[in-house]
Design an enzyme around this catalytic site. Structure first.
Site, PDB file in Angstrom:
ATOM      1  N   GLU A  89      10.211  -4.250   9.805  1.00  0.00           N
ATOM      2  CA  GLU A  89      10.618  -2.852   9.184  1.00  0.00           C
ATOM      3  C   GLU A  89      10.947  -2.077  10.579  1.00  0.00           C
ATOM      4  O   GLU A  89      10.016  -1.646  11.633  1.00  0.00           O
ATOM      5  CB  GLU A  89       8.713  -1.920   8.860  1.00  0.00           C
ATOM      6  CG  GLU A  89       9.677  -0.551   7.972  1.00  0.00           C
ATOM      7  CD  GLU A  89       8.002  -0.504   6.636  1.00  0.00           C
ATOM      8  OE1 GLU A  89       7.501  -1.176   6.696  1.00  0.00           O
ATOM      9  OE2 GLU A  89       8.273   0.860   6.769  1.00  0.00           O
TER      10      GLU A  89
ATOM     11  N   ASP B  44       0.908  -0.737  -0.186  1.00  0.00           N
ATOM     12  CA  ASP B  44       0.161  -0.554  -0.012  1.00  0.00           C
ATOM     13  C   ASP B  44       0.786   1.136   0.047  1.00  0.00           C
ATOM     14  O   ASP B  44       0.287   2.625   0.013  1.00  0.00           O
ATOM     15  CB  ASP B  44      -0.995   0.257   0.943  1.00  0.00           C
ATOM     16  CG  ASP B  44      -0.569   0.018   1.975  1.00  0.00           C
ATOM     17  OD1 ASP B  44       0.856   0.120   2.748  1.00  0.00           O
ATOM     18  OD2 ASP B  44      -1.497  -0.288   3.389  1.00  0.00           O
TER      19      ASP B  44
ATOM     20  N   ASP C  96      -0.469  -6.074  -0.015  1.00  0.00           N
ATOM     21  CA  ASP C  96      -0.876  -5.449   1.572  1.00  0.00           C
ATOM     22  C   ASP C  96      -2.990  -5.853   1.771  1.00  0.00           C
ATOM     23  O   ASP C  96      -4.034  -5.302   0.797  1.00  0.00           O
ATOM     24  CB  ASP C  96      -0.437  -4.180   1.099  1.00  0.00           C
ATOM     25  CG  ASP C  96       1.266  -4.104   2.276  1.00  0.00           C
ATOM     26  OD1 ASP C  96       1.029  -4.771   3.428  1.00  0.00           O
ATOM     27  OD2 ASP C  96       1.432  -3.297   1.924  1.00  0.00           O
TER      28      ASP C  96
HETATM   29  O1  KIV Z   1       3.380  -1.081   2.291  1.00  0.00           O
HETATM   30  C1  KIV Z   1       5.229  -1.445   1.663  1.00  0.00           C
HETATM   31  O2  KIV Z   1       5.736  -1.135   0.322  1.00  0.00           O
HETATM   32  C2  KIV Z   1       4.914  -2.604   2.557  1.00  0.00           C
HETATM   33  C3  KIV Z   1       6.871  -2.542   2.601  1.00  0.00           C
HETATM   34  C4  KIV Z   1       7.690  -1.246   2.564  1.00  0.00           C
HETATM   35  C5  KIV Z   1       7.100  -3.789   3.352  1.00  0.00           C
HETATM   36  O3  KIV Z   1       4.858  -2.812   3.480  1.00  0.00           O
END
Ligand code: KIV
Length: 274
Positions: free
Chosen positions: A192, A55, A94
């Site tokens: 993260e 996301d 996501d």
């Molecule tokens: O949304 C995203 O790109 C992520 C990564 C940073 C792991 O969750």
């Protein structure tokens, strides 16, 4: 021509069991985010193992200041586009903000991401409170990637995009959350922006593979936002990222450099870690 339309020999598909084998063998898992079919085809050719429709598209594609406004319809649209460019990598989508706030909503969201988007795994952010959601998905054989540490959907509560787990009590909480999420049935865990030492400890203590972003070289794999690692994202690059296009003359060469650096544990270096 996109990878799933090509006549080239197929690489072995990356599946949930393959990720577990990688962890046991100590072979690094290479991951990048992606938002469209053309980039997906380049990631396929580069040998990326896990492709994440993050996301983060809200920020790097839509120009928003957070991931919160990204909708499920948008995630499904981008995921389906990425799926058309891929054959062998594991595709994760996501679950956007509030789309897994309770079990029925989470099941409906996962259904769309897998059935319409073509994802093979869904990712959700959060610790203790998401364990019931992870369990409900896992019981229905929906592969789940959990995400702890800096969870961008919690930006207002966290007060900004900051490293998490620096204080001993927070580190203990993250360690406990990692164990609880694995026990609830998560197949993969994104860490993260957590101190490298803590990420290594979590990686050594849980059975499922960890994928780090700003979490040091001790994780089982690494992920970066594609536009950050190609130097496309405007503004200051996060400390944990690296512009792999610098010094290379094509996107394919930059992707190859990233894949090799992760596989050889040359990225992230201490300068990209906390
Ligand atoms: O949304 C995203 O790109 C992520 C990564 C940073 C792991 O969750």
């Amino acid at each position: 021509m996109y990878a799933n339309q090509a006549n080239t020999p197929e690489r072995a598909a990356i599946t949930v069991p393959v990720l577990r084998q990688r962890k046991s063998a100590g072979d690094k898992i290479v991951s990048l985010t992606c938002y469209d079919a053309s980039f997906a085809a380049h990631l396929e050719s580069a040998g990326v193992d896990v492709v994440l429709v993050g996301d983060s598209l809200g920020m790097v594609v839509q120009g928003l200041s957070s991931t919160l406004p990204v909708t499920l319809d948008q995630m499904v649209y981008h995921c389906a586009a990425v799926a058309r460019g891929l054959r062998s990598p594991l595709l994760i989508a996501d679950m956007p903000f509030m789309s897994y706030r309770d079990v029925p909503t989470a099941l409906a969201t996962a259904t769309r991401l897998l059935a319409e988007g073509g994802a093979a795994m869904v990712k959700l952010e959060g610790g203790e409170w998401v364990t019931g959601i992870v369990r409900a998905l896992a019981e229905r054989d929906v592969p789940v990637c959990a995400h702890i540490g800096l969870t961008p959907q919690s930006v207002h509560k966290l007060g900004g995009y900051r490293v998490q787990g620096k204080q001993p009590a927070d580190a203990e909480r993250l360690l406990a959350e990692a164990g609880a999420l694995a026990e609830a049935g998560a197949d993969l865990l994104v860490l993260e922006c957590v101190p490298a030492e803590l990420a290594s400890k979590i990686t050594n203590e849980i059975a499922i593979p960890t994928i780090g972003i700003g979490a040091g070289v001790g994780c089982d794999g690494q992920v970066l936002v594609l536009y950050d690692m190609l130097g496309i994202t405007p503004g200051r690059r996060p400390r944990f990222s690296k512009d792999f296009l610098r010094g290379h003359d094509s996107i394919d060469a930059a992707l190859a450099a990233y894949v090799n650096a992760v596989r050889r544990s040359e990225f992230p270096g201490v300068e990209h870690s906390f």
